[in-house]
Design an enzyme around this catalytic site. Structure first.
Site, PDB file in Angstrom:
ATOM      1  N   LEU A 460     -11.922 -23.894   5.548  1.00  0.00           N
ATOM      2  CA  LEU A 460     -13.322 -23.486   5.361  1.00  0.00           C
ATOM      3  C   LEU A 460     -14.191 -24.705   5.635  1.00  0.00           C
ATOM      4  O   LEU A 460     -13.942 -25.781   5.093  1.00  0.00           O
ATOM      5  CB  LEU A 460     -13.540 -23.003   3.915  1.00  0.00           C
ATOM      6  N   GLU A 461     -15.207 -24.512   6.490  1.00  0.00           N
ATOM      7  CA  GLU A 461     -16.192 -25.581   6.675  1.00  0.00           C
ATOM      8  C   GLU A 461     -17.383 -25.267   5.774  1.00  0.00           C
ATOM      9  O   GLU A 461     -17.934 -24.160   5.842  1.00  0.00           O
ATOM     10  CB  GLU A 461     -16.668 -25.629   8.137  1.00  0.00           C
ATOM     11  N   VAL A 462     -17.778 -26.225   4.952  1.00  0.00           N
ATOM     12  CA  VAL A 462     -18.978 -26.067   4.119  1.00  0.00           C
ATOM     13  C   VAL A 462     -20.058 -26.957   4.708  1.00  0.00           C
ATOM     14  O   VAL A 462     -19.821 -28.146   4.967  1.00  0.00           O
ATOM     15  CB  VAL A 462     -18.670 -26.430   2.650  1.00  0.00           C
TER      16      VAL A 462
END
Ligand code: 3HC
Length: 706
Positions: A460-462
């Site tokens: 997941l890229e935040v």
């Protein structure tokens, strides 16, 4: 004794292993020393007739040998000796004069399972946290404390190789079926049953189940059958690893050698092979990934950020493939209420069905019971209104990839959400700051870029924008982690990290096609290099239209070097959108990928000519990516080489044994990469011009990692 404690219960020594201050039990040198002392005491004590062994940790039995100790090994001889020491300890356990029973609750992995295998009897709790396995292969090593010997002797070569070569752990129930575990019991009575078993064994009452079944008997029971098992396993390993990972072949050899030449010889070979593997570059890379992933688990994304806000209810806007994937994954992983909203009820129903499929899959794979399944399904609800949003602490939008639509959704959400709620966008191409322009509470707006399919992709890229508050970041990171994702925090720049470094790679694949290289030849070269699938297959999976759009966004931001070859548009125009359309570069029938569709070549205006050797294919594709990765890191798109490498490995399967693009660049040497890029740019154009970051590293002979 600080690590072990024991008390006598009616002739049974009830031993507890609980390493003070450590989150899990591991077999370290200190544990080894104390275990010898303890066994000597128990042997001498005439009142002790049997031993029952437990862990004092709430959900962990023993997580294996101490991985930290591997990193400090300096020579193959030291590594071999470490394995020999472990084997000697477990030999002491296996030949102990009194029966030893292992009462297993929680992770029982690697050296932990090897210890349990050396015990005379194993009782395990039937609990989701109780997992048994030999994951050594995933660290580029092999089970070297007797695991390659004791497991095949216990459950047969075929079943043992399945476990050892996949490095996958099994639930207690499966371990029971396989015959690794002798009794399976509810956690509440684990102690009592294990102690009773120890007492029975002390009285000479011994009962072991038959295992292996007819097929096992046929294959494991005779040398010819065994030969077949090994031949098949070897073929499978080579097909899967392309020869890039030495550990599975070594494990195969250790098992084979032991079964042919006896336990003692097998142990010797096992330790010898461990010595070589533990010092190998591949193992070092895989262990670095283990440590990097573990560091990321503790990283909230912003130094000193307040802890994540508690999320008890998630709202999802947009019930398409991504939205449904996020909803289903949340229910399965976090077990909280999820409200799904879309414009009309037909779409909501479709999204809920897709989310439910994720829960159903868990049931089919027997990861959850029917009762848990019913409970999880009940957590999913949907609406074409914003009802229920008033209680959500987090909303994730996954609506159409258009700024105005996303801003409209943001405004509508802010009107109904609690004032403290976080609004996250799952955009892959729109700057978060642009979306947040429509916000009243921009400090609570953030990007959460999931990868497709959400339930399976581990990354997941935040993406915080400039105005995003630290606690919004920690809430998004913390929530991503609850979904089982490895989370990297990246800058709000076009393409973020993963798509940014994938774009030049995909574009170069298209360039190669246009210069007459066959699509399957490109894919084959990159699979051999270590990617799970090649770039052309990846384009089909992602959707050629989606990839083209992402590349256009990057071209708009970065100009010529990221221009997608115009020929891709011809495929999109022909309705070739990839797997989802049933036609792309490859043919698809009944959901299965076929061969390359030769109709693509006239569409692209080329005749395959096979003129480029695979080494050059690999170089052009990887160097395009390495160059961009160095540039994006220098621009601060990721916070560290560690995050960049983990993003590439978990985001699109950059070969783990190469450690990620930045480690690979270090290994090649920036000066060499610089020289090759220059040569490529002279021949093929400015898209290969070495980035400033590569130039700087080459000039100063600097490395990304110390
Ligand atoms: N050695 C050293 N440290 C270990 C460890 C090990 N084998 N296993 C876990 N740890 C540490 C982690 O690094 C982490 O440390 P930290 O809190 O200081 O960062 C801590 O234990 C907790 O681990 P997780 O955060 O991963 O906790 P989880 O609850 O999510 O998972 C676990 C627990 C399932 C046990 C997971 O940690 C795991 O899979 N560990 C690795 C297991 C493994 O690979 N074992 C094989 C070791 S090699 C071996 O045994 C060789 C033998 O054959 C000779």
């Amino acid at each position: 004794m600080a690590i072990f404690s024991w008390e006598a219960k009616d002739g049974v020594a009830v031993v507890t292993l609980d390493t003070p201050g450590a989150p899990v039990n591991v077999i370290s040198r200190a544990v080894t020393e104390e275990m010898y002392e303890l066994l000597a005491v128990l042997e001498r004590d005439a009142s002790v007739k049997a031993v029952a062994f437990f862990s004092g940790k709430p959900d962990n039995f023993i997580a294996g040998a101490d991985i930290e100790e591997f990193v400090r090994l300096k020579s193959t001889a030291d590594a071999e000796q470490l394995a020999r020491d472990g084997q000697a300890l477990l030999d002491r356990v296996a030949t102990f004069t009194k029966p030893i029973v292992a009462g297993i609750h929680g992770a029982c992995l690697g050296g932990g399972l090897e210890f349990a295998l050396a015990c005379g009897y194993r009782v395990a709790s039937d609990h989701p946290k109780t997992q048994l396995g030999l994951p050594e292969i995933q660290l580029g090593i092999l089970p070297a404390a007797g695991g390659c010997q004791r497991l095949p002797r216990l459950i047969g070569a075929r079943a043992a190789l399945d476990m050892i070569l996949a490095g996958k752990s099994e639930r207690a129930a499966k371990a029971f079926r396989l015959g690794i575990v002798d009794e399976l019991v509810p956690p509440s009575i684990l102690q009592d049953i294990a102690i009773a078993a120890a007492r029975r064994l002390a009285q000479g009452v011994f009962r072991r189940r038959r295992r292996g079944g007819f097929l096992g008997l046929l294959l494991d029971g005779n040398p010819l059958g065994r030969l077949l098992v090994f031949r098949l396993a070897r073929r499978q390993v080579l097909a899967q690893t392309k020869g890039n990972y030495p550990a599975p072949l070594a494990a195969l050899e250790a098992v084979r050698h032991g079964l042919s030449h006896g336990m003692r010889e097998g142990l010797r070979r096992e330790a010898q092979l461990f010595g070589h593997l533990a010092l190998s570059d591949v193992s070092r890379k895989l262990v670095q990934i283990f440590f990097a992933t573990r560091e990321l688990k503790k990283d909230l994304g912003v130094p000193g950020a307040p802890p994540p806000a508690e999320v008890q209810r998630l709202a999802v806007v947009g019930s398409g493939f991504m939205g449904a994937g996020i909803a289903g994954t949340t229910v399965v992983q976090a077990g909280i209420d999820v409200r799904l909203k879309d414009a009309d009820l037909a779409r909501v129903a479709k999204g809920l069905a897709a989310a439910r499929d994720i829960v159903n899959e868990r049931l089919t794979r027997r990861r959850i019971t029917k009762f848990e399944h019913a409970r999880l399904v009940a957590l999913l609800s949907g609406s074409d209104q914003y009802t229920g949003f008033g209680k959500a602490e987090l909303v994730i939008e996954a609506v159409f990839e258009e700024l105005a639509v996303k801003q409209q959704v943001l405004r509508e959400c802010e009107a109904v959400l609690p004032a403290s709620a976080v609004f996250a966008s799952n955009t892959s191409t729109i700057p978060i700051a642009r979306i947040a322009e429509a916000a009243r509470r921009a400090e609570q707006v953030i990007g959460m870029h999931f990868f497709s399919p959400v339930a399976r992709m581990p990354l997941l890229e935040v993406i915080p924008a400039a105005a995003t508050a630290p606690q919004t970041v920690s809430t998004a990171v913390g929530f991503g982690r609850r979904l089982g994702k490895t989370v990297i925090v990246v800058r709000d720049a076009p393409g973020f990290w993963v798509n940014r470094i994938l774009a030049p790679y995909m574009n170069e694949a298209a360039q190669l096609l246009l210069s007459g290289v066959r699509a399957d030849e490109i894919d084959r070269a990159m699979v051999q290099f270590g990617f799970p699938v090649g770039p052309i297959t990846l384009l089909d999976e992602v959707g050629i239209d989606v990839a083209q759009h992402a590349c256009e966004v990057l071209q708009a931001a970065f100009g010529e070097r990221l221009t997608p070859p115009a020929a891709l548009a011809a495929l999109v125009k022909d309705g070739r959108l990839g797997r989802k359309a049933g036609k792309g570069f490859y043919t698809y029938s009944g959901g299965r990928k076929g061969s390359v569709d030769s109709a693509i070549y006239p569409l692209l205006g080329v005749q395959p000519n096979g003129g480029i050797p695979s080494a050059e294919i690999v170089q052009r594709l990887t160097y395009a990516m390495l160059n961009e990765a160095a540039r994006a890191l220098a621009e601060g798109v990721v916070r560290s080489p560690r995050d960049g490498d983990i993003g590439a490995i978990y985001g699109f399967g950059f070969p783990p044994f190469r450690g990620g693009p930045l480690r690979y660049l270090d290994d090649l040497g920036a000066d060499r990469v610089f020289a090759e890029l220059q040569r490529l740019s002279e021949r093929l154009g400015p898209r290969f011009t070495p980035s400033e970051a590569v130039v700087d590293h080459a000039r100063s002979r600097a490395r990304f990692y110390p």
